[in-house]
Design a protein around this motif. Structure first.
Motif, PDB file in Angstrom:
ATOM      1  N   TRP A 101       0.820  -1.214   0.000  1.00  0.00           N
ATOM      2  CA  TRP A 101       0.000   0.000   0.000  1.00  0.00           C
ATOM      3  C   TRP A 101       0.853   1.262   0.000  1.00  0.00           C
ATOM      4  O   TRP A 101       1.796   1.394   0.768  1.00  0.00           O
ATOM      5  N   GLN A 158      -5.487   1.387   4.572  1.00  0.00           N
ATOM      6  CA  GLN A 158      -6.901   1.368   4.915  1.00  0.00           C
ATOM      7  C   GLN A 158      -7.474   0.026   4.482  1.00  0.00           C
ATOM      8  O   GLN A 158      -7.426  -0.323   3.302  1.00  0.00           O
ATOM      9  N   ALA A 217      -9.433  -0.618   1.328  1.00  0.00           N
ATOM     10  CA  ALA A 217      -8.750  -0.558   0.041  1.00  0.00           C
ATOM     11  C   ALA A 217      -8.383  -1.944  -0.473  1.00  0.00           C
ATOM     12  O   ALA A 217      -8.021  -2.096  -1.642  1.00  0.00           O
ATOM     13  N   SER A 227      -0.432   2.579  -7.500  1.00  0.00           N
ATOM     14  CA  SER A 227      -1.820   2.269  -7.146  1.00  0.00           C
ATOM     15  C   SER A 227      -2.256   0.992  -7.833  1.00  0.00           C
ATOM     16  O   SER A 227      -2.016   0.799  -9.025  1.00  0.00           O
ATOM     17  N   PHE A 235      -5.423   0.311  -8.002  1.00  0.00           N
ATOM     18  CA  PHE A 235      -6.727   0.625  -8.572  1.00  0.00           C
ATOM     19  C   PHE A 235      -6.582   0.958 -10.056  1.00  0.00           C
ATOM     20  O   PHE A 235      -5.534   1.417 -10.512  1.00  0.00           O
ATOM     21  N   LYS A 257      -7.735   7.268  -4.105  1.00  0.00           N
ATOM     22  CA  LYS A 257      -7.199   7.236  -2.745  1.00  0.00           C
ATOM     23  C   LYS A 257      -7.396   8.570  -2.025  1.00  0.00           C
ATOM     24  O   LYS A 257      -7.136   8.673  -0.828  1.00  0.00           O
ATOM     25  N   GLN A 297     -15.285   6.800  -0.694  1.00  0.00           N
ATOM     26  CA  GLN A 297     -13.930   6.264  -0.809  1.00  0.00           C
ATOM     27  C   GLN A 297     -13.890   4.768  -0.506  1.00  0.00           C
ATOM     28  O   GLN A 297     -14.428   4.313   0.492  1.00  0.00           O
ATOM     29  N   TYR A 298     -13.278   3.999  -1.418  1.00  0.00           N
ATOM     30  CA  TYR A 298     -13.002   2.567  -1.305  1.00  0.00           C
ATOM     31  C   TYR A 298     -14.248   1.681  -1.404  1.00  0.00           C
ATOM     32  O   TYR A 298     -14.147   0.462  -1.211  1.00  0.00           O
ATOM     33  N   ASN A 305     -17.770  -1.606   1.983  1.00  0.00           N
ATOM     34  CA  ASN A 305     -16.840  -0.495   2.224  1.00  0.00           C
ATOM     35  C   ASN A 305     -16.246  -0.562   3.624  1.00  0.00           C
ATOM     36  O   ASN A 305     -15.893   0.465   4.201  1.00  0.00           O
ATOM     37  N   ASN A 314     -14.395  -0.504   7.003  1.00  0.00           N
ATOM     38  CA  ASN A 314     -13.160  -0.002   7.557  1.00  0.00           C
ATOM     39  C   ASN A 314     -13.256  -0.050   9.071  1.00  0.00           C
ATOM     40  O   ASN A 314     -14.358  -0.102   9.628  1.00  0.00           O
TER      41      ASN A 314
END
Length: 783
Positions: free
Chosen positions: A310, A319, A322, A442, A444, A518, A543-544, A562, A564
């Motif tokens: 990461w 995170q 992610a 990344s 992604f 990100k 996000q994510y 999602n 976290n």
């Protein structure tokens, strides 16, 4: 008439056996080699046939005929077949958190258990000056002990002796017969053993305590022959694409003709995994790792996700949310059937807890799954099992991907000869703010318009040859002199199916979607329907967030995740256009997290759902419109639980450091840094001299009857006769633990005990103050 029918069935079974491919190559149900147990073969053949939705009568007849043909051809069944219908998820018993393999197995939920393979992870941590192991000292003994535990539980298992060039097990020459080595021993003695897992094979070679990379690949060549003989697997994961380009997935076969030949002959026995450990080069690692599978040199493709890869935005730490996108995208669109990890195991998968206390006052060691492991890794795998995520076959991935890079370069630097072309992903799915090779920070992707592009050495079989477009590495610059020229060809190959800045990739009626940023920015997209008769769905993801959107003519099935490690709820917005009436919806929370909530509005023919959640949930929206000409054909996922291993009747081993205890001298979960040597497993237990001391463990007997109980111990001071042996609460003996030469000199005390079928409790209990402290290493039960 009957004879004619049997001849037809026999001939059909021969053809079926020969065409029963691992998505285009040699058979996945079988591997060439010695004959195996007929009943085991028959059940596994039936299992794979059932996965193809055949009537049971046909299954029985075909399986019988295939079994006869298999024996005639000298073919043996794969111990545990892997396919889109029988995916594999690996749960690690890891030395880093001093695992008790039994308690790790006990954590596995019953619905996932048939698909789980226990990876006995010895990991690598050694002193660079002396070569001494610093975490797991006696790798062979740990592996044997923990493998016996997995066998007792009828759990499939692999052993990971290596990370990089270092290994707890010896390497051999390419022409070596490994049947008489520890590798053959594990296959022959343990019916649940699936093979050897070599992690992150890009570092640590040419060290005084390791070997050369060429020697490792030669060893794999010999090991492939052994795994094929017993229907097992060799697993290799790779990372570090730039500096490791000369030893990457393409180089494995391009530089080693013998290894290439054995992989081409037995691809069904090889699992190639991409690994996210180094913080760069993710698209290249994916390209070359996937290429091994699609080109026919590996029978299976997997992912070993690692938080170490990461790179946060502005220094943001990893995170956990992610980590969802790589699993979802790769299992849904690139054909990955093996989930290994995630790492770091002791920080992302399995947490070692402080010691607890049982209801009757014993101290006990404890572990639990991390919340992210439950709400991301396991939950996404469950979406494979329930059919939401359908894993594509090798041929389907090739047909969807269309284009392949064949690295035909014979000169130039290592990156040119073995990697994907440096600018291959630029202008396509590489994030605009990201870079290439070392600057690809990344994992992604900017868009799902373009499938992941494989880079290969050669195309090893007819299925691999079926790529629509083949581009040689040496012709890359001429074919695409600019990024724009490459975009033009790719845009013609892959017409746009949606708009916006989300990632959205389609497989038939299913869309894999996620927010690729990100930075904390939301991502939005508009997806015109292909199957549903409404107009479209617009999404805005926090996000994510990841999601699977499945279209049906009159409804949508939506999976959002999602999770976290926070109490902050995030909001994702779904807008459905073109329904002739107000749609109805329902949702169900998944995993274990804060309760989700949905608010809705219906205005101007648009249904808006505001989804507030921190974790996975399923949403069903019943909606239909007036659109015509929609697609109607799609493939329904079929997942069939693999056969469990045969009943294990060999020695059953229980390490004392995993016992429950009261009033003892101390428990050593890992003895690597202490004075006592020659223990087995990871540690040992010091009984002490307290008259109230007692230790116990639960053992399992396959059948009721008499068993030999061997207790491995040391006691350097003198004989000890003040400890009683109890079985299921009844005193059965007072063993004499005779003096040993030192605390590191172990002896065996042998007793005969009578056990019930199933669960039994073995306990050692002091009957008086001891004269000396006995060190208990383990107990072994044999029938």
């Amino acid at each position: 008439m009957i004879v004619s029918l049997l001849i037809v069935i026999e001939n059909f079974s021969k053809l079926f056996l020969l065409s029963f491919t691992y998505e285009g190559g040699p058979t996945s149900t079988f591997g060439s080699g010695q004959k195996g147990d007929l009943q085991m073969k028959y059940s596994r053949i039936c299992s794979v046939l059932k996965a193809r939705n055949m009537p049971m009568l046909v299954v029985w007849v075909l399986a019988l005929m295939m079994l006869l043909q298999a024996n005639a051809f000298g073919v043996t069944a794969m111990r545990r077949p892997i396919s889109p219908s029988q995916p594999m998820i690996m749960v690690h018993a890891d030395v880093w958190n001093s695992a008790d393999p039994q308690k790790i197995i006990d954590l596995i939920p019953s619905d996932l258990r048939p698909y789980v393979v226990i990876n006995i992870s010895l990991s690598i941590n050694h002193d660079g000056t002396t070569g001494a192991w610093k975490t797991s000292e006696y790798g062979y003994e740990i592996a044997k002990s923990w493998l016996r535990t997995a066998a007792e539980n009828r759990m499939w298992a692999t052993i990971q002796p290596s990370s990089g060039g270092f290994s707890h097990f010896p390497d051999y020459a390419a022409d070596a017969d490994l049947d008489t080595t520890i590798y053959g021993e594990f296959f022959k003695n343990y019916p649940n053993f699936l093979g050897i897992n070599y992690a992150e094979q890009f570092w640590g070679f040419d060290d005084q305590w390791s070997l050369t990379w060429t020697e490792r690949v030669n060893h794999w060549t010999a090991l492939m022959k052994l795994t094929n003989k017993y229907g097992g697997y060799l697993i290799v994961s790779f990372t570090g694409g730039y500096y490791g380009a000369g030893i990457n997935s393409v180089a494995m076969v391009k530089r080693n003709p013998a290894f290439a030949a054995v992989l081409k002959q037995y691809p069904q026995n090889f699992i190639m995994e991409e690994k996210f450990t180094m913080a760069y080069g993710f698209h290249d690692i994916e390209s070359t790792s996937m290429g091994m599978w699609l080109s026919g040199y590996a029978g299976h493709y997997g992912i070993r996700f690692d938080e170490c890869g990461w790179v946060g935005n502005s220094g943001e730490s990893f995170q956990v949310a992610a980590g969802a996108a790589p699993y979802l995208e790769h299992m849904m669109l690139t054909g990955e059937t093996v989930v290994d990890g995630p790492e770091l195991i002791w920080q992302q998968s399995i947490k070692g807890l402080s010691d607890g206390t049982t209801t009757d006052g014993f101290t006990t060691r404890r572990w639990e799954f991390y919340s992210q492991f439950q709400n991301i890794t396991l939950d996404i795998f469950r979406k494979v099992l329930d059919g939401t995520i359908r894993i594509l076959s090798r041929k389907e991935v090739i047909d969807r991907t269309k284009l392949v890079i064949v690295n035909d370069a014979t000169s130039g630097n290592d990156q040119f000869k073995y990697s994907s072309p440096e600018t291959l992903f630029e202008g396509l799915y590489r994030m605009d703010s990201d870079g290439n090779y070392m600057s690809n920070k990344s994992w992604f992707k900017k868009t799902g318009r373009y499938p992941a592009i494989p880079t290969v050495y050669q195309l090893a079989d007819d299925t691999a040859q079926s790529f629509q477009v083949k581009v040689n590495r040496t012709a890359y610059a001429t074919r695409w002199p600019t990024i724009a020229s490459k975009q033009t060809e790719f845009n013609n190959l892959f017409p746009s199916e949606y708009t916006g800045d989300i990632y959205a990739g389609r497989s038939e009626n299913a869309w894999a979607t996620y927010n690729p940023y990100k930075t904390g920015a939301t991502a939005s997209g508009s997806i015109p329907f292909k199957y549903n008769t409404c107009e479209k769905i617009d999404v805005t993801y926090s996000q994510y967030t990841v999601g699977v959107i499945k279209e049906f003519s009159d409804k949508l099935s939506i999976y959002l995740a999602n999770f976290n490690n926070s109490t902050t709820m995030k909001t994702d917005v779904l807008k459905i256009y073109g329904s002739t009436a107000e749609p109805t919806y329902s949702f169900t929370d998944r995993g274990s997290h804060l309760a989700s909530s949905i608010t809705k509005s219906w205005s101007g023919g648009v249904l808006t759902l505001n989804v507030s959640h921190n974790g996975p949930l399923d949403i069903t929206v019943n909606c239909s419109g007036t659109a015509t000409g929609r697609l109607t054909s799609y493939t329904t996922a079929t997942v069939v639980a693999p056969e469990i291993p045969p009943i294990y009747t060999g020695p059953r081993q229980y390490e004392a450091e995993d016992f429950d205890w009261k009033s003892i001298g101390g428990n050593v979960a890992n003895g690597v840094s202490l004075a006592v040597r020659n223990y087995q497993g990871l540690g040992y237990l010091k009984f002490g001299t307290n008259s109230a001391a007692r230790i116990r463990d639960t053992v399992r007997a396959p059948v009721a009857g008499e068993y030999t109980l061997e207790t491995r111990y040391s006691v350097s001071g003198g004989n000890v006769t003040t400890i009683d042996l109890y079985v299921n609460g009844t005193k059965v003996a007072t063993p004499t633990f005779s003096k040993t030469a030192s605390d590191g000199t172990f002896a065996i005390n042998t007793q005969t005990v009578t056990l019930n079928a199933g669960v039994n409790v073995i306990m050692f209990q002091a009957n008086a103050t001891g004269a000396y402290s006995v060190i208990f290493d383990n107990i072994v039960l044999t029938s």
